[in-house]
Design an enzyme around this catalytic site. Structure first.
Site, PDB file in Angstrom:
ATOM      1  N   ASP A  13       0.871  -1.365   0.079  1.00  0.00           N
ATOM      2  CA  ASP A  13       0.009  -0.092  -0.007  1.00  0.00           C
ATOM      3  C   ASP A  13       0.938   1.225   0.091  1.00  0.00           C
ATOM      4  O   ASP A  13       2.125   1.259   0.504  1.00  0.00           O
ATOM      5  CB  ASP A  13      -1.027   0.114   1.443  1.00  0.00           C
ATOM      6  N   ASP A  14       0.190   2.325  -0.346  1.00  0.00           N
ATOM      7  CA  ASP A  14       0.887   3.582  -0.127  1.00  0.00           C
ATOM      8  C   ASP A  14       2.044   3.794  -1.078  1.00  0.00           C
ATOM      9  O   ASP A  14       2.918   4.543  -0.906  1.00  0.00           O
ATOM     10  CB  ASP A  14       1.339   4.112   1.063  1.00  0.00           C
ATOM     11  N   HIS A 134      -7.614   4.024   1.298  1.00  0.00           N
ATOM     12  CA  HIS A 134      -6.673   4.429   2.128  1.00  0.00           C
ATOM     13  C   HIS A 134      -7.232   4.692   3.491  1.00  0.00           C
ATOM     14  O   HIS A 134      -8.291   5.287   3.452  1.00  0.00           O
ATOM     15  CB  HIS A 134      -5.835   5.888   1.654  1.00  0.00           C
TER      16      HIS A 134
END
Length: 310
Positions: A13-14, A134
């Site tokens: 993620d991210d 998110h």
């Protein structure tokens, strides 16, 4: 259990958060430890991330962000219900508070989500095969409906539903965080019908809350996968999930590897947060690339893949 075929999507993620996060995720991908990434299009290194994904052929989806940093939709940058008095998104908890008070305009939520899909397409040259949220904003009340509409409009097939088997037994998670996780779980249960109605799919099993940051270890990932498979295979089959013996079980493991961010680089407009600057990101990276983790996948008939391989 041993002969069950398992497809495991390990999602970093991210992606796009900062150059050091990007580098860490790419290193994990090249080591065969991450098989899929989720891009923050409002991240300070998003364009760099998209370029890296293209260069190394990394399967990439969209990490829709309504809680951290700036919106990407021009119209919403100046005057919108999604912003706090400093002109940034409300934050992980602030977003939830504003939502529960009825302060968020859902048409603005939709506008921003569509702008993020469009920017993703501009950066990568294609639509995201999967799109999640998110800080799990996509399963929140009201937001879930708008999120599902956007996915259906663009024909994005896959998402994430963060209900983690065995989460309740994880006594190493501090109570305040556990409360947040249980809230995410409840919201996720209430989202299943909405996503199903819109024809959206997700893997059979989600893991990632119990294995985050300093809690990640090879044995921890293993027991999380084992617990989840046992629970899943013992469940009564439903039309959406035929009996597992005649099919593959799919799992998404959410991870956050990276080299710690060094301010001011990073973030989504406000600079990097504490988790990004901490050693916990590096700890995840070092755990994921351990050879014993990889060899365990092989012996257990677990194949790493991405959403487009499902």
């Amino acid at each position: 259990l041993r002969m069950l075929q398992v497809k495991l999507i390990v999602t970093g993620d991210d992606f796009g958060y900062c150059p050091r996060r990007n580098q860490g995720i790419v290193d994990c991908f090249l080591a065969g430890a991450v098989s899929n990434v989720s891009l923050l299009v409002n991240g300070s290194a998003a364009a760099d991330a998209a370029e890296l994904a293209r260069r190394y052929n990394i399967p990439i989806g969209l990490h829709a962000n309504l809680s951290e940093g700036f919106p990407v939709c021009e119209v919403l940058k100046t005057n919108s219900s999604l912003l706090n008095q400093d002109g940034f998104f409300h934050g992980k908890m602030g977003f939830r508070t504003a939502l529960s008070k009825g302060l968020l305009n859902m048409s603005e939520v939709k506008q921003e989500l569509k702008a993020q899909v469009e920017l993703f397409r501009e950066l990568t040259g294609h639509l995201p095969p999967h799109m999640d949220g998110h800080q799990h904003v996509h399963v929140l009340p009201e937001v879930r409906h708008v999120f599902a509409e956007v996915l259906e409009e663009y024909g994005i097939k896959y998402t994430r539903v963060p209900v983690e088997p065995g989460l309740h037994n994880c006594d190493w998670i501090p109570p305040s965080l556990m409360d947040f996780y249980l809230g995410v779980e409840e919201d996720s249960f209430n989202t299943v019908d909405v996503f199903t109605r819109h024809g959206i799919r997700w893997p059979d099993i989600y893991i990632g809350l119990s294995t985050m940051g300093k809690n990640m270890s090879v044995s921890n990932i293993w027991s999380a996968i084992d617990t989840a498979i046992v629970e899943f295979t013992s469940k009564a089959p439903s039309p959406a999930h035929p009996p597992p013996q005649n099919r593959t079980v799919t799992i998404e493991l959410m991870v956050h590897p990276g080299y710690p961010s060094v301010p001011p680089a990073g973030g989504c407009g406000e600079g990097p947060d504490d988790f990004s600057q901490s050693w916990e990101r590096l700890h995840e990276l070092q755990t994921l690339i351990k050879p014993e983790l990889q060899s365990h996948y092989k012996t257990r008939n677990i194949q790493l893949c991405s959403f487009k391989d499902l």
